[in-house]
Design a protein around this motif. Structure first.
Motif, mmCIF file in Angstrom:
data_model
loop_
_atom_site.group_PDB
_atom_site.id
_atom_site.type_symbol
_atom_site.label_atom_id
_atom_site.label_comp_id
_atom_site.label_asym_id
_atom_site.label_seq_id
_atom_site.Cartn_x
_atom_site.Cartn_y
_atom_site.Cartn_z
ATOM 1 N N CYS A 13 1.546 0.964 -8.152
ATOM 2 C CA CYS A 13 2.443 0.293 -6.792
ATOM 3 C C CYS A 13 1.484 0.914 -5.767
ATOM 4 N N VAL A 14 1.215 -0.143 -4.222
ATOM 5 C CA VAL A 14 0.244 0.144 -3.494
ATOM 6 C C VAL A 14 0.382 0.907 -2.270
ATOM 7 N N ILE A 15 0.703 2.268 -1.707
ATOM 8 C CA ILE A 15 1.549 2.306 -1.087
ATOM 9 C C ILE A 15 0.111 2.214 0.317
ATOM 10 N N TYR A 16 1.650 1.421 1.561
ATOM 11 C CA TYR A 16 0.656 1.153 2.922
ATOM 12 C C TYR A 16 1.393 1.682 3.590
ATOM 13 N N THR A 17 1.205 3.339 4.589
ATOM 14 C CA THR A 17 1.558 3.742 5.741
ATOM 15 C C THR A 17 1.660 3.385 7.287
ATOM 16 N N PRO A 18 0.392 2.433 7.360
ATOM 17 C CA PRO A 18 0.423 2.037 8.374
ATOM 18 C C PRO A 18 1.345 1.604 9.307
ATOM 19 N N GLU A 19 2.422 2.067 10.724
ATOM 20 C CA GLU A 19 2.995 1.431 11.918
ATOM 21 C C GLU A 19 2.401 0.649 12.051
ATOM 22 N N ASN A 20 3.090 -0.250 12.335
ATOM 23 C CA ASN A 20 2.574 -1.731 13.909
ATOM 24 C C ASN A 20 1.371 -1.721 13.392
ATOM 25 N N PRO A 36 2.307 -4.033 -6.799
ATOM 26 C CA PRO A 36 2.767 -4.743 -5.839
ATOM 27 C C PRO A 36 3.289 -3.574 -4.677
ATOM 28 N N VAL A 37 3.314 -4.041 -3.503
ATOM 29 C CA VAL A 37 3.584 -2.480 -2.106
ATOM 30 C C VAL A 37 4.460 -2.005 -1.956
ATOM 31 N N LEU A 38 3.888 -0.992 -1.188
ATOM 32 C CA LEU A 38 5.686 -0.395 -0.761
ATOM 33 C C LEU A 38 4.741 -0.243 1.158
ATOM 34 N N ALA A 39 5.626 -0.711 2.013
ATOM 35 C CA ALA A 39 4.930 -0.580 2.878
ATOM 36 C C ALA A 39 5.470 -0.322 4.647
ATOM 37 N N ALA A 40 5.748 0.113 4.874
ATOM 38 C CA ALA A 40 6.055 0.360 6.815
ATOM 39 C C ALA A 40 6.565 -0.318 7.373
ATOM 40 N N LYS A 41 8.137 -0.605 7.664
ATOM 41 C CA LYS A 41 8.772 -1.924 7.418
ATOM 42 C C LYS A 41 8.507 -1.922 9.232
ATOM 43 N N SER A 42 7.158 -2.447 9.619
ATOM 44 C CA SER A 42 7.318 -2.834 10.756
ATOM 45 C C SER A 42 5.302 -3.487 10.440
ATOM 46 N N GLY A 43 5.097 -4.576 11.908
ATOM 47 C CA GLY A 43 3.994 -4.963 11.059
ATOM 48 C C GLY A 43 3.904 -6.286 10.633
ATOM 49 N N GLY A 44 2.645 -6.366 10.213
ATOM 50 C CA GLY A 44 2.156 -7.148 9.505
ATOM 51 C C GLY A 44 3.008 -7.272 7.933
ATOM 52 N N PRO A 45 3.358 -6.141 7.389
ATOM 53 C CA PRO A 45 3.872 -5.994 5.988
ATOM 54 C C PRO A 45 5.081 -7.249 6.492
ATOM 55 N N LEU A 46 5.970 -6.709 6.935
ATOM 56 C CA LEU A 46 6.853 -7.945 7.784
ATOM 57 C C LEU A 46 7.232 -9.488 7.201
ATOM 58 N N GLU A 47 5.420 -10.092 7.475
ATOM 59 C CA GLU A 47 5.083 -11.298 7.225
ATOM 60 C C GLU A 47 4.570 -10.746 5.858
ATOM 61 N N SER A 54 7.177 -9.091 -3.828
ATOM 62 C CA SER A 54 6.306 -8.462 -3.865
ATOM 63 C C SER A 54 5.815 -7.113 -3.687
ATOM 64 N N GLY A 55 7.335 -6.942 -3.617
ATOM 65 C CA GLY A 55 6.393 -5.219 -2.890
ATOM 66 C C GLY A 55 8.527 -4.504 -2.169
ATOM 67 N N PHE A 56 7.873 -3.841 -1.066
ATOM 68 C CA PHE A 56 8.866 -3.180 -0.954
ATOM 69 C C PHE A 56 8.869 -2.752 0.355
ATOM 70 N N LEU A 57 9.188 -3.275 1.354
ATOM 71 C CA LEU A 57 9.890 -2.581 3.351
ATOM 72 C C LEU A 57 10.736 -1.433 3.343
ATOM 73 N N ARG A 58 10.086 -0.627 3.773
ATOM 74 C CA ARG A 58 11.251 0.791 3.990
ATOM 75 C C ARG A 58 10.810 1.168 5.549
ATOM 76 N N GLU A 59 11.391 2.074 5.668
ATOM 77 C CA GLU A 59 11.635 2.776 6.889
ATOM 78 C C GLU A 59 11.028 3.999 6.907
ATOM 79 N N ASN A 60 9.375 4.172 7.520
ATOM 80 C CA ASN A 60 8.345 4.744 7.091
ATOM 81 C C ASN A 60 8.681 6.331 7.266
ATOM 82 N N THR A 61 9.405 7.217 6.130
ATOM 83 C CA THR A 61 10.167 8.415 5.698
ATOM 84 C C THR A 61 9.065 8.669 4.543
#
Length: 141
Positions: A13-20, A36-47, A54-61
């Motif tokens: 998995c690729v972890i992508y932590t930037p917010e907004n 698959p990508v694990l990303a913060a649930k904000s900004g570009g990853p939402l799109e 294709s991955g996971f959108l989660r709160e950045n905690t």
């Protein structure tokens, strides 16, 4: 580039932590490589990241990210399946054909609204995209 490709293709998995963050190319590159990508649930990853496909959108905690990481560590087959789906997701939504369809639709809408050749509207809209496509094709050749 070769080392980056090797690392992405071997990632669980690729972890992508930037917010907004803006659109961001890292999730696209990772998914294209089959990770698959694990990303913060904000900004570009939402799109760009299809949550659960294709991955996971989660709160950045740490807790939210940790749960996903633990789940993938105990079920690596899920990572493989999601990686295949992630690759297809990128081809379908961000590949050349998707770009061509989107550009064609935008030009047609512009023409339908009266932005025809006399006003130059369609060409003004299309010119930057056409230039980008030409530059990309020259750079990959």
């Amino acid at each position: 580039d070769a080392e980056r490709d090797r690392l992405l293709q071997g990632a669980v998995c690729v972890i992508y932590t930037p917010e907004n963050e803006h659109f961001g190319i890292v999730p696209i590159e990772a998914m294209y490589a089959g990770a698959p990508v694990l990303a913060a649930k904000s900004g570009g990853p939402l799109e760009t990241v299809a949550d659960g496909r294709s991955g996971f959108l989660r709160e950045n905690t740490p807790d939210a990210f940790g749960k996903v990481m633990a789940g993938l560590a105990t079920a690596p087959e899920r990572s493989v399946a999601m990686g295949k789906a992630a690759h297809e997701h990128v081809l379908k939504n961000f590949g050349t054909e998707a770009f061509e369809e989107s550009l064609d639709a935008a030009v047609r809408v512009t023409l339908a609204r009266g932005g025809g050749a006399a006003g130059g509207g369609a060409w003004l809209l299309a010119a930057p995209f056409l230039f980008l496509m030409l530059a990309c094709s020259l750079g990959s050749g």
